[in-house]
Design an enzyme around this catalytic site. Sequence first.
Site, short mmCIF file in Angstrom:
data_model
loop_
_atom_site.label_atom_id
_atom_site.label_comp_id
_atom_site.label_asym_id
_atom_site.label_seq_id
_atom_site.Cartn_x
_atom_site.Cartn_y
_atom_site.Cartn_z
N LYS A 1 4.37 8.87 8.99
CA LYS A 1 4.11 8.26 10.30
C LYS A 1 5.09 8.73 11.40
O LYS A 1 4.89 9.81 11.94
CB LYS A 1 4.03 6.75 10.17
CG LYS A 1 2.85 6.37 9.23
CD LYS A 1 2.45 4.92 9.23
CE LYS A 1 1.13 4.75 8.51
NZ LYS A 1 1.17 4.06 7.23
N ASP B 1 9.32 3.02 -0.14
CA ASP B 1 8.25 3.62 0.64
C ASP B 1 8.45 3.20 2.09
O ASP B 1 8.02 2.14 2.51
CB ASP B 1 6.89 3.16 0.12
CG ASP B 1 5.74 3.78 0.92
OD1 ASP B 1 6.02 4.45 1.93
OD2 ASP B 1 4.58 3.61 0.51
N TYR C 1 0.85 -1.18 0.00
CA TYR C 1 0.00 0.00 0.00
C TYR C 1 0.89 1.24 0.00
O TYR C 1 1.85 1.32 0.76
CB TYR C 1 -0.89 0.01 1.24
CG TYR C 1 -1.76 1.24 1.39
CD1 TYR C 1 -2.82 1.47 0.51
CD2 TYR C 1 -1.53 2.17 2.40
CE1 TYR C 1 -3.62 2.61 0.64
CE2 TYR C 1 -2.33 3.30 2.54
CZ TYR C 1 -3.37 3.51 1.66
OH TYR C 1 -4.17 4.62 1.79
C1 LIG Z 1 0.50 4.58 5.88
C2 LIG Z 1 1.22 4.37 4.65
C3 LIG Z 1 1.09 5.24 3.54
C4 LIG Z 1 0.10 6.37 3.52
O1 LIG Z 1 0.35 7.33 4.48
P1 LIG Z 1 -0.85 8.29 4.93
O2 LIG Z 1 -0.19 9.21 5.91
O3 LIG Z 1 -1.90 7.43 5.50
O4 LIG Z 1 -1.31 9.01 3.71
C5 LIG Z 1 1.89 5.04 2.45
N1 LIG Z 1 2.77 4.02 2.40
C6 LIG Z 1 2.92 3.17 3.42
C7 LIG Z 1 3.92 2.07 3.32
C8 LIG Z 1 2.14 3.29 4.56
O5 LIG Z 1 2.27 2.40 5.55
#
Ligand SMILES: *Cc1c(COP(=O)(O)O)cnc(C)c1O
Length: 429
Positions: free
Chosen positions: A266, A238, A144
């Site tokens: 995060k 990511d 994701y």
């Molecule tokens: C949480 C997450 C996102 C999205 O971040 P948001 O702050 O919710 O937009 C993107 N990539 C990864 C791997 C994530 O865990």
Amino acid sequence: MKFKKSQKLYEKGLKNLVGAVNSPVRAFSSVGGNPLFIKKAKGTKITDVDGNEYVDLVLSYGPMILGHRHKKVQKGVDKALKKGYSFGASTEAEIKLAKIVCDAFPGMDKVRFVNSGTEAVLSAVRLARAFTGKDKIIKFSGCYHGHQDSLLVAAGSGLATLSMPGSKGVPEGAVKNTLIANYNDLDSVKAHFKKHKDIAGVIIEPIAGNMGVVIPENNFLVELKAYLETQGALLIADEVMTGFRSKFGGAQELLGVEADITCLGKVIGGGFPVGAYGAREEIMQEVAPLGGMYQAGTLSGNPIAMAGGIATLTELKKQDPYKKFEEIGSIIEVILLETAKKYNVALTVNRFGSMLNPFFVNSEVTNFVEAQLSDTKKFAVFFWEMIKNGVFLPPSQFEAWFLSSALSDKDIKIIAEAVDKAMEKVSKM
Ligand SMILES: *Cc1c(COP(=O)(O)O)cnc(C)c1O
């Protein structure tokens, strides 16, 4: 345990909010029942509006790595609040946080702050395209990367939980440059390069956490990076979830790879809305105002959010809790496995440092297909029994559990007792 007030707020919330939540992962659709409404949190504990207290293994889906309301973070944010909330102009705090981030990630000479992980990733993808002059992006099934159109295919947890194949409203044109590969399968990446000439890069969760935790095998990332170099394509890591969590320098430090572009989120905001993307000098030169790739944000680099990030990362560096994470993580892993054995429940636990989760299946889980073999009905029963015994978990089989550096032996005891009750209940299904 009563949920009367949560229930009332849920019903009230349904009127003007969609499903009474502002992010679908907070809905309880896959575990049944209604979402809990939270009143407050401190340290390792979170309290709902009915006064029920839980050991929190959600931690806002990762950001609260020091536990809730750590006093250093509170102090940093309080101080910033007194000076103003947002200026639409530069502040020293942005430079400070940028230095902390760039020092931690050797592959990042420069960084741009944004307001969420989604924004970080969509900007990183644009940057990869701007730098290479190519259009196609490969992503892995089950990973994701936020809710931007072009990556909202085969996108793991939130969608898997709701059994949605992609999303309505995403036009075909938006995903026509997105190619899907299988996690831990370099050949599936190579197959795309054999077919397509215009691949800008590959985006990956270096440790996947959005199909449940799935760990890169052996040298998968190192080999992937080496292969991409031969193809003139970029590796986009990511690390929105893993940055500063798997190690201070993220999964890259741990696994010995250096991505071309790194996305963060995060933990870097410590609970405030912050995302970031960064790369080496030559790539970041493309970003406006230095280069022709446009990306902007009214509240980007917000001073309150920067203060939260600076305080969190400074304290995190000081605590260096990664050894502790490994110890506590393995204790919880063993608790899960031994209790499952005691009650004869088929269970696989995937864990990487302070991210882990059980899958109710007796085969190993190395990709999205294998993750989906897990018995989600068992998870739902397990989830509610954990709640009733004082442990707050993400309401989905496909979300990682997170540990904070504040966890104590007492908390682990609560977790162990809850796991025993929950596993017993699952065994009776
Ligand atoms: C949480 C997450 C996102 C999205 O971040 P948001 O702050 O919710 O937009 C993107 N990539 C990864 C791997 C994530 O865990």
